[in-house]
Design an enzyme around this catalytic site. Structure first.
Site, PDB file in Angstrom:
ATOM      1  N   TRP A 339     -55.469  57.884 -17.089  1.00  0.00           N
ATOM      2  CA  TRP A 339     -54.030  58.108 -17.280  1.00  0.00           C
ATOM      3  C   TRP A 339     -53.442  57.104 -18.265  1.00  0.00           C
ATOM      4  O   TRP A 339     -52.352  57.276 -18.765  1.00  0.00           O
ATOM      5  CB  TRP A 339     -53.303  58.036 -15.930  1.00  0.00           C
ATOM      6  CG  TRP A 339     -53.161  56.638 -15.339  1.00  0.00           C
ATOM      7  CD1 TRP A 339     -54.122  55.668 -15.305  1.00  0.00           C
ATOM      8  CD2 TRP A 339     -51.996  56.076 -14.723  1.00  0.00           C
ATOM      9  NE1 TRP A 339     -53.636  54.541 -14.682  1.00  0.00           N
ATOM     10  CE2 TRP A 339     -52.330  54.763 -14.308  1.00  0.00           C
ATOM     11  CE3 TRP A 339     -50.709  56.541 -14.459  1.00  0.00           C
ATOM     12  CZ2 TRP A 339     -51.422  53.924 -13.654  1.00  0.00           C
ATOM     13  CZ3 TRP A 339     -49.814  55.695 -13.805  1.00  0.00           C
ATOM     14  CH2 TRP A 339     -50.172  54.407 -13.417  1.00  0.00           C
ATOM     15  N   ASP A 340     -54.201  56.037 -18.516  1.00  0.00           N
ATOM     16  CA  ASP A 340     -53.763  55.002 -19.462  1.00  0.00           C
ATOM     17  C   ASP A 340     -53.269  55.643 -20.757  1.00  0.00           C
ATOM     18  O   ASP A 340     -52.307  55.184 -21.373  1.00  0.00           O
ATOM     19  CB  ASP A 340     -54.933  54.059 -19.810  1.00  0.00           C
ATOM     20  CG  ASP A 340     -55.570  53.401 -18.598  1.00  0.00           C
ATOM     21  OD1 ASP A 340     -55.589  54.044 -17.532  1.00  0.00           O
ATOM     22  OD2 ASP A 340     -56.058  52.274 -18.722  1.00  0.00           O
ATOM     23  N   GLU A 479     -54.061  50.636  -6.472  1.00  0.00           N
ATOM     24  CA  GLU A 479     -55.371  51.035  -5.933  1.00  0.00           C
ATOM     25  C   GLU A 479     -55.856  50.158  -4.783  1.00  0.00           C
ATOM     26  O   GLU A 479     -56.962  50.350  -4.299  1.00  0.00           O
ATOM     27  CB  GLU A 479     -56.399  51.079  -7.075  1.00  0.00           C
ATOM     28  CG  GLU A 479     -56.072  52.162  -8.091  1.00  0.00           C
ATOM     29  CD  GLU A 479     -57.026  52.189  -9.282  1.00  0.00           C
ATOM     30  OE1 GLU A 479     -57.849  51.267  -9.422  1.00  0.00           O
ATOM     31  OE2 GLU A 479     -56.934  53.149 -10.085  1.00  0.00           O
ATOM     32  N   LYS A 591     -51.572  46.141  -6.119  1.00  0.00           N
ATOM     33  CA  LYS A 591     -52.376  45.752  -7.288  1.00  0.00           C
ATOM     34  C   LYS A 591     -51.537  45.752  -8.563  1.00  0.00           C
ATOM     35  O   LYS A 591     -51.674  44.902  -9.430  1.00  0.00           O
ATOM     36  CB  LYS A 591     -53.542  46.743  -7.429  1.00  0.00           C
ATOM     37  CG  LYS A 591     -54.464  46.475  -8.601  1.00  0.00           C
ATOM     38  CD  LYS A 591     -55.602  47.483  -8.648  1.00  0.00           C
ATOM     39  CE  LYS A 591     -56.493  47.295  -9.864  1.00  0.00           C
ATOM     40  NZ  LYS A 591     -57.502  48.334 -10.019  1.00  0.00           N
ATOM     41  N   GLN A 592     -50.687  46.773  -8.693  1.00  0.00           N
ATOM     42  CA  GLN A 592     -49.984  46.956  -9.966  1.00  0.00           C
ATOM     43  C   GLN A 592     -48.714  47.770  -9.732  1.00  0.00           C
ATOM     44  O   GLN A 592     -48.508  48.302  -8.636  1.00  0.00           O
ATOM     45  CB  GLN A 592     -50.884  47.691 -10.957  1.00  0.00           C
ATOM     46  CG  GLN A 592     -51.227  49.118 -10.551  1.00  0.00           C
ATOM     47  CD  GLN A 592     -52.448  49.652 -11.277  1.00  0.00           C
ATOM     48  OE1 GLN A 592     -53.569  49.462 -10.818  1.00  0.00           O
ATOM     49  NE2 GLN A 592     -52.235  50.309 -12.397  1.00  0.00           N
TER      50      GLN A 592
HETATM   51  C1  BGC Z   1     -56.184  50.364 -12.935  1.00  0.00           C
HETATM   52  C2  BGC Z   1     -55.901  51.791 -13.322  1.00  0.00           C
HETATM   53  C3  BGC Z   1     -56.366  52.017 -14.749  1.00  0.00           C
HETATM   54  C4  BGC Z   1     -57.816  51.608 -14.923  1.00  0.00           C
HETATM   55  C5  BGC Z   1     -58.275  51.728 -16.359  1.00  0.00           C
HETATM   56  C6  BGC Z   1     -57.647  50.049 -13.147  1.00  0.00           C
HETATM   57  O1  BGC Z   1     -57.906  48.717 -12.837  1.00  0.00           O
HETATM   58  O2  BGC Z   1     -55.851  50.146 -11.573  1.00  0.00           O
HETATM   59  O3  BGC Z   1     -54.528  52.057 -13.215  1.00  0.00           O
HETATM   60  O4  BGC Z   1     -56.206  53.346 -15.084  1.00  0.00           O
HETATM   61  O5  BGC Z   1     -57.971  50.269 -14.521  1.00  0.00           O
HETATM   62  O6  BGC Z   1     -57.550  50.911 -17.197  1.00  0.00           O
END
Ligand code: BGC
Length: 758
Positions: A339-340, A479, A591-592
């Protein structure tokens, strides 16, 4: 120049992998990691976008192809090697303005011979099949025999430094002599995609060619040509290595013949001419993308680095490729697309280079078949985009990985991170809103929207007791928490996306009813489905706190122990708080950005107060363990007036790789963070948003120590130039347009410049 360059001033082999990532040269078609020719330490990489293979690997991964870069220089019988020689001088500099990597070194061999080398390398933007290097050589204290050995190395593997995952993905089919020049053709194991690299050495000084004799060899999986020459002390000699690459994805009949022809054509054009043409393309790209920051050199170089990497990673000439989480810069995340791309990188392309944005969205259209298969094999209908995607749109997320302590863990994201579907539909509307590209919406976007909605229809669960629809057993952007029910990010975006699909159905009925009819036939949809979508949309469950002020990240989140972050490391990043014997997943630590990210993506759906309360709540609980996170908090901080953290988070984002603050730059660039940097500058500091009436809004705020920030964007075929100073904002548009600045509406005339004082 300083504000356009990234420099490495000291050689330490331990940093080789990091600099190889930072100095990767890419043109979207391919990426060549920035390995130094004169060392064996590092992790070389030659990636051509779209070439994936699984064979013996855990999952399908981007193929690290044969390496065409190698050039060995021997003085008498001694090879020039950074680890064997004394390094007398060292400097590497990436010119982001030109897209050229410059290396200057002086080395002393064990026998005391000193050689001075100035090297350049570029991967052409003018002709994506070409790359080249130039070596200027001065024998400082000797006259004597020097050998130049050019190699194309077909022994390359993926994960070469990870014994359990090491995998070779191609066969060497053919090694050939181009006389002069060498070639090596490979083909991947699974799909037999061929790739051919050809290279040629040329030499020059005032008298012309300096080579005395040539020898060609095939050494197992390596092609090699070696030249001898006699160099005179103090003289300057120039050697060029020209390279050409083609693959069977290029849809050319005989790629070997084509590459030989192209190598000849390149030889005729010459290194300098190609370099000039390449620089000219970069100049025009910079005209589209540059952001100027006056008064803060670190921020200026930092933001340019991120823009440069984004632009390097994209190629509008191929609608079957997209940008991986690690760009074309490394094997990290196996070259997979997340999704990035849609949520972090795409806004940059939409507003600066819309053709690239379209190509990236077309990749999703072209992988719809895979998405349908994913839905089918997991028991659902419609299209389910993969959390991690490669060449076909099939789910390629590994099932197993390792946690922070190195223990094996099951990876659930590929099974549960469903929000990817609406991240893609969200991006389609972002693109359409900014470009008005109806053709794309009707011919491609609509089908994606209908088929992903069909997926949601089959995925939601009806809770009879509460009379609501739920999406249970998911992972949201955060996550740390798996198997959760009703993650708001997932539910809200699904609801939004279903509403958009319904609106689109109404719109297309008037615009071109036949298109809808055909699609309904193709996707097995009818009016009853649309009715069902309406109900699901209305009754989608969005958890909140009891007083309704806070969005509850997922059902039950507020019942978990609240642990807040109180300590920060020397980079201002959160330190793990005491979990009080709990697992992370049992706490409110995240996490984010999750809720905060939703409020940025769908800004017009949330009031200022809701944004403020939620930002305050979640900021204290966000560990920023993903590089996707700080940018979101920077933007939201500015939006809600908490500007004191905004600069810190912005710098965190722009320096993610330059300072390696996630500790894994070795494995590739953080492409999402590149995109987050642009978003923070433009949507955060520039305060750019689009309101419900689709009018462009600017509410800028720049840090106190910045004198000015200048940028331009594309908005519906109009280029809008914005200059933000501490006391005023100056705006100009190439066509008449309506813009709101600090909530006041302005009707700009073509090429008129307006100044609004603060
Ligand atoms: C993040 C995801 C991201 C992925 C790739 C993961 O650590 O939690 O949101 O899409 O890294 O960058």
């Amino acid at each position: 120049m300083k504000l356009w360059s990234v420099e490495q001033k000291k050689y330490t082999s331990i940093d080789n992998k990091k600099y190889e990532t930072l100095f990767t040269l890419a043109n979207g078609y391919r990426g060549l990691r920035g390995q130094l020719e004169f060392t064996k330490l590092g992790q070389k990489g030659n990636f051509i976008a779209g070439i994936f293979d699984k064979s013996s690997a855990q999952v399908t991964e981007i193929v690290n192809l044969q390496d065409p870069i190698l050039l060995n220089i021997y003085i008498d019988d001694e090879i020039i090697d950074m680890e064997q020689c004394k390094v007398l001088a060292f400097n590497r500099r990436l010119s982001m303005l030109e897209g050229v990597l410059y290396t200057a070194i002086e080395l002393e061999t064990r026998k005391g011979k000193i050689i001075n080398l100035k090297c350049e390398r570029f991967v052409s933007r003018n002709n994506v099949h070409r790359w080249a290097a130039k070596y200027e050589i001065v024998p400082v204290n000797f006259t004597g025999k020097v050998f130049f050995e050019s190699v194309i190395d077909g022994t390359v593997t993926n994960s070469s430094q990870d014994p359990m995952n090491l995998a070779k993905h191609f066969n060497v089919d053919e090694i050939f002599d181009v006389k002069p020049g060498i070639g090596l053709k490979s083909s991947t194991f699974d799909k037999k995609i061929s790739a051919v690299e050809t290279t040629r050495l040329l030499a020059d000084n005032d008298f012309g060619n300096i080579f005395k004799s040539r020898k060609y060899n095939m050494l197992a999986e390596k092609a090699r040509e070696v030249y001898s020459s006699i160099l005179t002390q103090g003289e300057l000699y120039t050697v060029y290595k020209l390279g050409v690459s083609f693959t069977s994805r290029d849809k050319i009949k005989n790629i070997t013949e084509e590459s030989k022809k192209e190598l000849d054509a390149f030889t005729v054009d010459g290194y300098e001419e190609e370099k000039e043409a390449h620089k000219a393309v970069w100049q025009s790209i910079w005209n589209d993308i540059d952001i100027e920051i006056h008064g803060d050199d670190e921020a200026q170089v930092g933001i340019r680095f991120n823009l440069y990497q984004l632009a390097s990673s994209a190629y509008e000439g191929d609608e079957k490729i997209s940008i991986a989480a690690k760009g074309l810069h490394g094997e990290g995340y196996k070259g997979h697309i997340f999704w990035d791309t849609e949520t972090f990188m795409l806004p940059f392309f939409i507003y600066t280079r819309p053709k690239v944005a379209k190509a990236l969205l077309m990749y999703r259209y072209n992988t719809l078949q895979g998405a349908r298969k994913n839905a089918e094999i997991s028991g659902f209908k419609g299209a389910r985009y993969p959390w991690e995607s490669a060449d076909e749109g099939l789910e390629v997320t590994p099932k197993w990985g390792f946690d922070y302590d190195g223990k094996p863990v099951r990876i659930w994201t590929g099974d549960e991170e469903f929000h990817i579907n609406s991240d893609i539909t969200f991006a389609i509307f972002e693109y359409y809103r900014a470009t008005g590209d109806k053709d794309f919406l009707i011919n491609y976007g609509l089908e994606i929207l209908l088929d992903t909605t069909k997926f949601w229809q089959s995925r939601v669960e009806y809770n009879k007791k509460e009379d609501r629809y739920e999406i249970n057993g998911v992972i949201g952007p955060d996550e740390f928490h798996e198997h959760v029910d009703n993650n708001v990010f997932t539910n809200f975006l699904a609801k939004w996306s279903i509403k958009k699909a319904l609106d689109l159905v109404q719109w297309i009925k008037k615009e071109d009813a036949l298109v809808l009819k055909k699609l309904c036939n193709k996707l097995s949809l009818n009016e009853l489905d649309f009715k069902a979508w309406e109900t699901i949309e209305k009754k989608m469950y969005i958890p909140t706190s009891k007083d309704g002020k806070l969005i509850e990240q997922f059902e039950g989140y507020f019942n978990m122990p609240s642990i807040e972050i109180t300590k920060f490391d020397e980079n201002g990043m959160p330190e793990w708080p005491d979990f009080k014997g709990l697992k992370i997943a049992e706490t409110q630590l995240i996490k984010q950005a999750d809720v905060v990210q939703l409020m940025i993506m769908l800004g017009e759906e949330f009031s200022d107060n809701v944004k403020k309360e939620n930002y305050k709540y979640y900021e204290k609980r966000t560990m920023h363990k993903s590089s996707l996170s700080p940018s979101m908090y920077s933007i939201m901080g500015i939006t809600v007036g908490d500007t004191h953290n905004a600069y810190k988070y912005f710098m965190k984002t722009v320096l993610t790789d330059l300072k390696d603050n996630q500790g894994n730059t070795d494995f590739g660039i953080h492409s999402a963070s590149n995109g987050g940097s642009w978003q923070t500058a433009i949507m955060g500091f520039g305060g750019l948003s689009v309101d419900k009436d689709e009018v462009l809004n600017l509410k800028p705020w720049i840090p106190k120590h910045w004198d000015e920030m200048n940028f331009n964007i594309n908005w519906r075929k109009t280029r809008i130039y914005v200059s933000i100073r501490q006391d005023k904002i100056v705006v100009k548009a190439t066509n008449s347009s309506k813009v709101k600045i600090y909530n006041d509406e302005y009707n700009l005339k073509k090429d008129e410049e307006i100044t609004v004082t603060r």
